[in-house]
Design a protein around this motif. Sequence first.
Motif, PDB file in Angstrom:
ATOM      1  N   HIS A 124      36.893   6.264 -19.123  1.00  0.00           N
ATOM      2  CA  HIS A 124      36.868   5.636 -20.447  1.00  0.00           C
ATOM      3  C   HIS A 124      38.295   5.388 -20.915  1.00  0.00           C
ATOM      4  O   HIS A 124      39.030   6.319 -21.230  1.00  0.00           O
ATOM      5  N   HIS A 147      40.448   8.914 -20.423  1.00  0.00           N
ATOM      6  CA  HIS A 147      39.847  10.207 -20.088  1.00  0.00           C
ATOM      7  C   HIS A 147      38.582   9.963 -19.273  1.00  0.00           C
ATOM      8  O   HIS A 147      38.176   8.808 -19.062  1.00  0.00           O
ATOM      9  N   ASP A 160      34.555  11.075 -18.972  1.00  0.00           N
ATOM     10  CA  ASP A 160      33.443  11.728 -19.653  1.00  0.00           C
ATOM     11  C   ASP A 160      32.469  12.258 -18.613  1.00  0.00           C
ATOM     12  O   ASP A 160      31.818  11.490 -17.903  1.00  0.00           O
TER      13      ASP A 160
HETATM   14 MN    MN Z   1      34.797   8.934 -23.955  1.00  0.00          MN
END
Ligand code: MN
Length: 211
Positions: A39, A45, A47
């Motif tokens: 993402h 980052h 997820d």
């Molecule tokens: Mn996210």
Amino acid sequence: MPDDRLKSYRAKRDFSKTDEPSGEHADPNGGRRFVIQKHDASSLHYDFRLEIDNALVSWAVPKGPSTDPSERRLAIQTEDHPLDYADFEGVIPEGEYGAGTVIAWDTGHYCNLRARKGPNSMSMPRSLEDGLVEVWLEGEKLKGGYALKRTEGGKKPRWMLIKMDDEAADARRNPVSTEPDSVLSGRSIGDVAEEAQKPKKAAEAEESDRT
Ligand code: MN
């Protein structure tokens, strides 16, 4: 519909503006899935999401998962997501919650390593409460045991994601950098962002033709 887990997820989103699934049409078939979505939001980052009780229990892992058992990766628990989110790739619009591009970096099925015969068996919901989740992943990039351990402190629940020391452990691999693209579509973050721009640009061109 047992959707209490998704209250917080829905409250943060305007489904007339984002293409993310609302979770109204989740299909509970097909066993326990996991997905790791890359993402590219305000900061990049990963997820990490596990199907538990008809929702995807979720953690944001800033550095992404490691295949090296000596590495501990911070994992901040976030709101549960609907099951059909596991297939979501696209761009969350500017100004919306989590704005940025999402691809499915890895996915597959998992099993609960704490489920045993007898009174010491830990279901996934109990493991969450207990602050120790141990799963076996059968992904395309990630395989083998992973532990999530809850740590103390902080406003958001902080966990550590750690590769368990098994035959799939490999300190020399670094799939986050060597295998960056989607396992569902083969696309990169850049490809998905660019494709999302196309209809917008076409609409803008049409608009300026008319004026
Ligand atoms: Mn996210």
